[in-house]
Design a protein around this motif. Structure first.
Motif, mmCIF file in Angstrom:
data_model
loop_
_atom_site.group_PDB
_atom_site.id
_atom_site.type_symbol
_atom_site.label_atom_id
_atom_site.label_comp_id
_atom_site.label_asym_id
_atom_site.label_seq_id
_atom_site.Cartn_x
_atom_site.Cartn_y
_atom_site.Cartn_z
ATOM 1 N N ASP A 1 0.858 -1.181 0.000
ATOM 2 C CA ASP A 1 0.000 0.000 0.000
ATOM 3 C C ASP A 1 0.900 1.238 0.000
ATOM 4 O OD1 ASP A 1 -1.784 1.966 0.408
ATOM 5 O OD2 ASP A 1 -2.249 1.417 2.484
ATOM 6 N N PHE A 2 0.815 2.006 -1.066
ATOM 7 C CA PHE A 2 1.675 3.185 -1.175
ATOM 8 C C PHE A 2 0.975 4.455 -0.718
ATOM 9 C CE2 PHE A 2 3.722 0.146 -3.820
ATOM 10 C CZ PHE A 2 5.064 0.423 -3.678
ATOM 11 N N LYS A 3 -0.236 4.263 -0.170
ATOM 12 C CA LYS A 3 -1.005 5.471 0.161
ATOM 13 C C LYS A 3 -0.502 6.144 1.425
ATOM 14 C CE LYS A 3 -5.230 4.335 -2.207
ATOM 15 N NZ LYS A 3 -5.670 2.943 -2.079
ATOM 16 N N GLY A 4 -0.104 5.324 2.439
ATOM 17 C CA GLY A 4 0.336 5.891 3.722
ATOM 18 C C GLY A 4 1.558 6.770 3.517
ATOM 19 N N ASN A 5 1.470 8.017 3.924
ATOM 20 C CA ASN A 5 2.593 8.907 3.718
ATOM 21 C C ASN A 5 3.621 8.832 4.831
ATOM 22 O OD1 ASN A 5 2.074 9.862 1.270
ATOM 23 N ND2 ASN A 5 1.020 11.729 1.911
ATOM 24 N N ALA A 6 3.156 8.451 6.027
ATOM 25 C CA ALA A 6 4.080 8.461 7.152
ATOM 26 C C ALA A 6 4.961 7.217 7.129
ATOM 27 C CB ALA A 6 3.291 8.497 8.442
ATOM 28 N N VAL A 7 6.140 7.355 7.699
ATOM 29 C CA VAL A 7 6.995 6.184 7.855
ATOM 30 C C VAL A 7 6.303 5.277 8.864
ATOM 31 C CG1 VAL A 7 9.260 5.419 8.637
ATOM 32 C CG2 VAL A 7 9.020 7.541 7.333
ATOM 33 N N SER A 8 6.295 3.982 8.598
ATOM 34 C CA SER A 8 5.531 3.061 9.454
ATOM 35 C C SER A 8 6.081 3.055 10.883
ATOM 36 C CB SER A 8 5.629 1.646 8.898
ATOM 37 O OG SER A 8 5.245 1.669 7.568
ATOM 38 N N PRO A 9 5.205 2.719 11.848
ATOM 39 C CA PRO A 9 5.675 2.678 13.237
ATOM 40 C C PRO A 9 6.663 1.533 13.450
ATOM 41 C CG PRO A 9 3.411 1.899 13.049
ATOM 42 C CD PRO A 9 3.803 2.378 11.700
ATOM 43 N N HIS A 10 7.309 1.539 14.579
ATOM 44 C CA HIS A 10 8.249 0.479 15.014
ATOM 45 C C HIS A 10 9.366 0.270 13.997
ATOM 46 C CE1 HIS A 10 4.914 -0.076 17.635
ATOM 47 N NE2 HIS A 10 4.156 -0.593 16.684
ATOM 48 N N ASP A 11 9.760 1.343 13.337
ATOM 49 C CA ASP A 11 10.891 1.268 12.406
ATOM 50 C C ASP A 11 10.713 0.276 11.276
ATOM 51 O OD1 ASP A 11 13.203 1.953 15.018
ATOM 52 O OD2 ASP A 11 12.387 3.301 13.500
ATOM 53 N N VAL A 12 9.469 -0.097 10.999
ATOM 54 C CA VAL A 12 9.239 -0.967 9.842
ATOM 55 C C VAL A 12 9.223 -0.052 8.616
ATOM 56 C CG1 VAL A 12 7.623 -2.549 8.709
ATOM 57 C CG2 VAL A 12 7.853 -2.545 11.199
ATOM 58 N N PRO A 13 10.068 -0.293 7.630
ATOM 59 C CA PRO A 13 10.086 0.646 6.503
ATOM 60 C C PRO A 13 8.777 0.590 5.721
ATOM 61 C CG PRO A 13 11.539 -1.226 6.098
ATOM 62 C CD PRO A 13 11.002 -1.398 7.471
ATOM 63 N N SER A 14 8.349 1.739 5.205
ATOM 64 C CA SER A 14 7.127 1.777 4.402
ATOM 65 C C SER A 14 7.415 1.162 3.042
ATOM 66 C CB SER A 14 6.663 3.214 4.232
ATOM 67 O OG SER A 14 7.571 3.882 3.387
ATOM 68 N N ALA A 15 6.313 0.849 2.328
ATOM 69 C CA ALA A 15 6.464 0.277 0.983
ATOM 70 C C ALA A 15 7.280 1.222 0.109
ATOM 71 C CB ALA A 15 5.088 0.059 0.387
ATOM 72 N N LEU A 16 7.053 2.526 0.301
ATOM 73 C CA LEU A 16 7.755 3.511 -0.515
ATOM 74 C C LEU A 16 9.258 3.479 -0.241
ATOM 75 C CD1 LEU A 16 7.208 5.682 -2.603
ATOM 76 C CD2 LEU A 16 6.975 7.337 -0.766
ATOM 77 N N GLU A 17 9.609 3.338 1.043
ATOM 78 C CA GLU A 17 11.036 3.266 1.380
ATOM 79 C C GLU A 17 11.680 2.026 0.759
ATOM 80 O OE1 GLU A 17 12.231 5.084 5.554
ATOM 81 O OE2 GLU A 17 10.457 3.794 5.641
ATOM 82 N N CYS A 18 10.936 0.916 0.813
ATOM 83 C CA CYS A 18 11.482 -0.330 0.228
ATOM 84 C C CYS A 18 11.683 -0.153 -1.275
ATOM 85 C CB CYS A 18 10.544 -1.505 0.479
ATOM 86 S SG CYS A 18 10.520 -1.978 2.188
ATOM 87 N N LEU A 19 10.705 0.499 -1.914
ATOM 88 C CA LEU A 19 10.838 0.737 -3.354
ATOM 89 C C LEU A 19 12.045 1.645 -3.615
ATOM 90 C CD1 LEU A 19 9.076 -0.026 -5.896
ATOM 91 C CD2 LEU A 19 8.371 2.362 -5.896
ATOM 92 N N GLY A 20 12.201 2.631 -2.731
ATOM 93 C CA GLY A 20 13.343 3.553 -2.829
ATOM 94 C C GLY A 20 14.668 2.804 -2.744
ATOM 95 N N ASP A 21 14.752 1.848 -1.804
ATOM 96 C CA ASP A 21 15.995 1.054 -1.681
ATOM 97 C C ASP A 21 16.296 0.369 -3.012
ATOM 98 O OD1 ASP A 21 16.152 1.667 1.001
ATOM 99 O OD2 ASP A 21 15.162 -0.196 1.660
ATOM 100 N N LEU A 22 15.243 -0.184 -3.611
ATOM 101 C CA LEU A 22 15.452 -0.922 -4.871
ATOM 102 C C LEU A 22 15.913 0.023 -5.981
ATOM 103 C CD1 LEU A 22 12.352 -3.335 -4.813
ATOM 104 C CD2 LEU A 22 14.699 -3.852 -4.174
ATOM 105 N N ILE A 23 15.383 1.262 -5.956
ATOM 106 C CA ILE A 23 15.794 2.271 -6.954
ATOM 107 C C ILE A 23 17.301 2.537 -6.803
ATOM 108 C CG2 ILE A 23 15.601 4.757 -7.522
ATOM 109 C CD1 ILE A 23 12.960 3.933 -8.243
ATOM 110 N N SER A 24 17.723 2.761 -5.548
ATOM 111 C CA SER A 24 19.143 3.067 -5.315
ATOM 112 C C SER A 24 20.022 1.886 -5.730
ATOM 113 C CB SER A 24 19.396 3.378 -3.841
ATOM 114 O OG SER A 24 18.574 4.430 -3.452
#
Ligand SMILES: Nc1ncnc2c1ncn2[C@@H]1O[C@H](COP(=O)(O)OP(=O)(O)OP(=O)(O)O)[C@@H](O)[C@H]1O
Ligand SMILES: C[C@@](O)(CCO)CC(=O)[O-]
Length: 458
Positions: free
Chosen positions: A300-323
């Motif tokens: 789900d890419f809708k949530g804008n906030a970074v997920s709680p408990h330091d779980v990376p959001s889907a967007l952050e994971c996608l970002g890692d793959l981009i890098s």
């Protein structure tokens, strides 16, 4: 004696189609690995104006490249084209050399006064237009003016030619009345048939421009959103990605010209020198693309906030793959000091994840924004980029595909006013901002006009 009244002219209409970026998998695509490509909100816009029956001419007015040429309809090689009995539903998989030969002398008439390089650009566009016009049009129809303006930079790997070809294909199919819709109650299966038809003829025009294109650019431009593309020994496989998130994207043009063929050859040479390592890298890119696809399909890419408990959001994971994808491309040797400078500036501003897109060696870089980046930070970065001669565009990934505005009139539903778009207004719109303000798809929410064919989601 009573004068014969002439029929009113058909009103002008417009079509529009988006450019694209490769999000994951360039270069590995050449070796049969999957690629993810997505439509962007930069677009081409084509206005079609009907002339009176007595004006037996057809004009191509492509002002982005300075091409303006008029042909006499009756001098064109209709007989050669009609001898083929090609219909709008014919599936054309390669160009017919005899038809190309028939078109050539007419395409060669354009821009004779220009230097060879610019003239070639013009003759390529003219060839694509004439091949489609003669395949789908009729010598019995009125004359037309086809005026094109685009907000997509040309030659930057953003699929500008494909979007032009999609516009031409859609316009000519509308003119010969072989497209139904788009309309709100259209069954998705019917919409799919229409989109496939536009895409197939756009591919024919792309072949006139690029020789042997893979077809990914016109497929993305027609359907919009995003697709997975995979080359195989048979026809390449293009699969639309359902529910692709509309991500904000910063697109930065190095303004450094590059040759796709040269970059592809560079990787080939590396593979010959270091077969095992290069294969590992290409394989890594392929796996990355597959992981990105799994993530896009499930998260789900809708949530804008970074997920709680330091779980990376889907967007952050996608970002890692981009890098990571960019890192692999650097290892293949297809980056460029200008692309690395962009990465440095964007990383310093800490606004998101960046990679080169397309062939590399110049061209463009893309950055997926982190959530909550402040406008001032982007403006500051914009100033730095401009100082160093880079050009930035803010766009949306997963934009809509081919669209129609028929007639060329916008209605403002709240105040009930109508705005007509005519040749003069369209030609006089200043720059990309002027074009978007005047006719932009999705730019002004206060008016109705553009319509899209809607595919069923898989
Ligand atoms: N805005 C435009 N107006 C008219 N013709 C265009 C336009 N954009 C591209 N073309 C035609 O497409 C040709 C090829 O464009 P080019 O390959 O340089 O760019 P591109 O399509 O943006 O790049 P890529 O295919 O790598 O994404 C040009 O020579 C020209 O004939
Ligand atoms: C570098 C490459 O993978 C993408 C160019 O936009 C070449 C190709 O797939 O044809």
């Amino acid at each position: 004696m009573e004068r014969k009244t002439s029929l009113p002219l058909a009103p002008p209409f417009m079509v529009s189609a988006p450019g694209k970026v490769i999000l994951f998998g360039e270069h590995a695509a050449v070796y049969g690995k999957p690629t993810i490509a997505a439509a962007i909100s930069l677009r081409s816009y084509l206005l079609v104006t009907t002339l009176s029956k007595s004006q037996r001419i057809v004009t191509l007015n492509f002002s982005d490249i300075g091409l303006n040429h008029t042909w006499e309809i009756d001098t064109l090689p209709w007989v050669t084209f009609q001898s083929r009995n090609t219909s709008f539903y014919t599936i054309v998989e390669s160009l017919d050399p005899e038809l190309l030969n028939a078109v050539q002398p007419h395409a060669e008439l354009v821009s004779k006064h220009l230097p060879e390089k610019q003239r070639k650009m013009h003759t390529r566009s003219a060839t694509a237009f004439l091949y489609l016009y003669l395949s789908l049009g009729s010598p019995l129809t009125a004359g037309f003016i086809y005026t094109l303006r685009s907000t997509i930079p040309i030659g930057a790997g953003l699929g500008s030619s494909a979007s032009v070809c999609v516009c031409l294909s859609a316009a000519l199919l509308i003119q010969n009345r072989t497209l139904a819709g788009p309309h709100p109650d259209q069954p998705p299966e019917e919409a799919k048939v229409q989109l496939d038809r536009i895409n197939r003829w756009a591919y024919v025009a792309e072949m006139c421009i690029h020789g042997d294109p893979s077809g990914v650019d016109n497929a993305v431009s027609t359907g919009g959103k995003a697709v997975v593309f995979q080359r195989s020994s048979g026809p390449s496989v293009v699969t639309p990605i359902a529910n692709f998130p509309k991500l904000r994207l910063l697109l930065i043009d190095t303004q450094q010209s590059r040759s796709t063929a040269m970059q592809v050859a560079k990787v080939k040479a590396l593979k010959q020198r270091h077969p095992l390592m290069t294969e590992h890298i290409l394989d890594g890119i392929g796996r990355l693309t597959t992981s990105a696809l799994e993530l896009i399909s499930s998260a789900d890419f809708k949530g804008n906030a970074v997920s709680p408990h330091d779980v990376p959001s889907a967007l952050e994971c996608l970002g890692d793959l981009i890098s990571m994808n960019h890192g692999f491309l650097v290892s293949l040797g297809v980056s460029h000091p200008r692309l690395e400078r962009i990465r440095e500036l964007v990383d310093y501003a800490d606004i998101g994840w960046t990679k080169l897109t397309g062939a590399g060696g110049g061209g463009c870089a893309i950055t997926i924004f982190r959530p909550g980046v402040e406008a001032e930070v982007i403006d500051e970065l914009g100033d730095k980029l401009a100082d160093e001669g880079f050009k930035k565009y803010e766009t949306i990934l997963g934009a809509d595909g081919v669209a129609v505005l028929s007639p060329a009139v916008f209605r403002n539903s709240t105040v009930g006013a109508c705005e007509e778009i005519n040749q003069d207004k369209f030609e006089k719109a200043v720059g990309a901002e002027g074009i978007e303000r005047l006719v932009g798809v999705g730019v002004r929410e206060d008016r109705e006009g553009w319509k899209f064919w809607t595919r069923a989601s898989a």
